[in-house]
Motif scaffolding. Structure first.
Motif, short mmCIF file in Angstrom:
data_model
loop_
_atom_site.label_atom_id
_atom_site.label_comp_id
_atom_site.label_asym_id
_atom_site.label_seq_id
_atom_site.Cartn_x
_atom_site.Cartn_y
_atom_site.Cartn_z
N CYS A 1 -3.11 -2.64 -7.76
CA CYS A 1 -3.81 -2.43 -6.70
C CYS A 1 -5.09 -3.04 -6.53
O CYS A 1 -5.51 -3.35 -5.56
N THR B 1 -6.71 3.35 -2.34
CA THR B 1 -5.63 3.48 -3.39
C THR B 1 -6.01 3.50 -4.62
O THR B 1 -5.75 4.03 -5.89
N HIS C 1 -10.47 -0.37 -2.78
CA HIS C 1 -9.42 0.00 -1.96
C HIS C 1 -9.50 1.54 -2.11
O HIS C 1 -9.25 2.01 -3.33
N GLN D 1 1.47 6.84 -6.55
CA GLN D 1 0.50 7.33 -6.96
C GLN D 1 0.65 8.92 -6.88
O GLN D 1 0.22 9.80 -7.52
N ARG D 2 1.18 9.33 -5.78
CA ARG D 2 1.79 10.81 -5.54
C ARG D 2 2.38 11.32 -6.59
O ARG D 2 2.42 12.42 -7.25
N ARG E 1 0.93 4.19 -3.05
CA ARG E 1 0.38 5.51 -2.92
C ARG E 1 1.73 6.51 -2.93
O ARG E 1 1.61 7.51 -3.58
N SER E 2 3.13 5.93 -2.99
CA SER E 2 4.17 6.75 -3.57
C SER E 2 4.24 7.01 -4.92
O SER E 2 4.31 8.06 -5.45
N ALA F 1 0.77 -1.15 0.06
CA ALA F 1 0.16 -0.13 0.11
C ALA F 1 0.71 1.39 -0.04
O ALA F 1 0.54 2.18 -0.54
N ALA F 2 1.94 1.23 0.69
CA ALA F 2 2.83 2.17 0.74
C ALA F 2 3.40 2.60 -0.63
O ALA F 2 3.42 3.87 -0.92
N THR G 1 -8.68 6.16 -5.88
CA THR G 1 -7.95 7.35 -6.10
C THR G 1 -7.17 7.41 -7.40
O THR G 1 -7.03 8.23 -8.13
N SER G 2 -6.40 6.12 -7.81
CA SER G 2 -5.74 6.17 -8.97
C SER G 2 -6.70 6.39 -10.03
O SER G 2 -6.50 7.03 -11.25
#
Length: 430
Positions: free
Chosen positions: A379, A389, A387, A353-354, A350-351, A346-347, A392-393
């Motif tokens: 994901c 993430t 989820h 994704q940012r 998210r990285s 997940a981390a 959001t993607s």
């Protein structure tokens, strides 16, 4: 997840393309915080100082560094990482000429002339710097979203003061666009690159490769190239091509290099024929970029690999192009999927994704779509389709599509995100 950082500076993000001797990656220059393209030499035959592969690789970097022109891809840096040399170039947006014609068919004559004019000026600058490209073909011509025409892939380039290094009997290049004198083993001059210009212009104006679509065998193409050659375009009533452009194509594709027009002569014809084509070219590129983004989001390809290259996240969809180049489609194998899922957290998602969201905010939509699609796909399998993430993607994928003009597809994706959010909310309340 392990990440390759070349020279302590260039972090590889995704594989763009791979050839017989090397690979090109999109990367982040961590010192200047900008996206770049990195070409690495990965020759299986060894990288000793006397190897022909290494000689060609160094020569390409030298050729690019020698030419300073907006129509030639810019080289920034070079180095060696774990024994393998690499060089760093500007990362181009937009599409290559082969993809543009594949998606749009024959280009309007002013648009085709405008692209050819950009190519002609870039070739003239290269020749003035003592560099012959020797592999002018549609896949080596990019058109950016701003309408800038850029020559790239100088892998077969020759410097004027350097002797030819091709092996006896070796055929280097693409017969569809290769001048006959090069096929016959003659030492090429600037007219060889102008032949490639004429062959590309033929494709743009007709939508078909210069030697036709019937012959796919290399031997058959070679016989056509050194025999009857490119069929005349002037006098054909089925193309709607202005006579001045048709006659220029025929002249550029002459078998005798001494009878081809110079770059200055070609530029004079193209400059007049290109009037009014600039805005139309930008619109056609935008259409093609939008189509590719929608295809990427709804039919995402993922690189099949037995090694860590899979962590480059995504690869450009490939097929047979209108230019006659064969490109293999990429699929996801079970082993590859397991490798990807085992490396995803997940981390780390998210990285990525940012990073992709920052690309969106900067307007680098093509790169953002690819990265977000990879994050979303992995994901959905590793963390679940609902989820945060994953959703959001998908939301930012929709933002990219909307900004690229694919409103209907963006709306559908926004609806999908809303539905997923409601499902998750309902489960959380249970």
């Amino acid at each position: 997840m392990g990440e390759d950082v070349l020279g302590g500076r260039y972090r590889l993000v995704r594989l763009i393309g791979r050839g017989g001797m090397g690979a090109v990656h999109e990367a982040v220059d961590t010192a200047l915080e900008r996206r770049v393209a990195v070409k690495r030499l990965l020759a299986a035959g060894g990288l000793d100082d006397g190897s022909e592969a290494l000689h060609r690789f160094r020569r390409e970097a030298q050729a690019l560094a020698r030419v300073s022109h907006p129509g030639v891809v810019q080289v920034y840096d070079s180095g060696v990482h774990e024994g393998a040399p690499y060089f760093v170039m500007e990362l181009l947006d937009g599409v290559n000429l082969a993809d543009l014609v594949a998606g749009q068919g024959p280009l309007p004559p002013p648009v085709a002339a405008g692209v050819a004019l950009g190519m002609c000026r870039a070739l003239a600058a290269a020749h003035a710097a003592g560099v012959l490209h020797r592999d002018v073909k549609p896949t080596n011509v990019s058109v950016t979203r701003a309408g800038r025409v850029v020559l790239q892939d100088f892998g077969l380039a020759r410097l004027a003061e350097e002797p030819a290094i091709t092996r006896a009997g070796a055929l280097l290049g693409t017969p569809q666009y290769m001048p006959p004198e090069l096929i016959q083993g003659q030492l090429p001059g600037s007219p060889a690159d102008l032949y490639g210009l004429g062959a590309c212009l033929y494709l743009m104006l007709t939508g078909t490769p210069p030697l036709g679509t019937g012959a796919v065998d290399v031997g058959a193409l070679v016989e056509l190239a050194v025999g009857p050659g490119v069929p005349p375009l002037a006098g054909r009533a089925d193309t709607g091509v202005p006579d001045s452009l048709a006659r220029l194509v025929d002249a550029l594709c002459r078998q005798d290099p001494g009878r081809r027009p110079t770059a200055a002569e070609a530029e004079a014809v193209l400059g007049e024929a290109a009037t009014g084509g600039e805005d139309a070219l930008v619109a056609l590129v935008a259409d093609r970029v939008r189509e590719q983004a929608v295809e990427f989001v709804y039919s995402p390809p993922v690189l099949e690999s037995s090694g860590m290259e899979v962590l480059d996240w995504a690869a450009i969809p490939q097929s047979r192009t209108a230019a006659g180049d064969v490109q293999r489609p990429l699929t996801l194998s079970d082993g590859t999927r397991q490798l990807m899922l085992s490396s995803m957290t997940a981390a780390s998602a998210r990285s990525r994704q940012r990073e992709a969201v920052n690309l969106v905010l900067r307007g680098d939509l093509q790169e953002a779509v690819r990265m977000l699609t990879a994050v979303s796909q992995v994901c959905a399998s590793a963390l679940g389709p609902d989820h945060p993430t994953t959703l959001t993607s998908q939301y930012w994928q929709a933002v990219c599509l909307a900004r690229l003009g694919a409103g209907a597809e963006a709306l559908e994706l926004f609806s999908r995100v809303n539905a997923g959010t409601e499902r998750k909310r309902g489960r959380d309340h249970d």
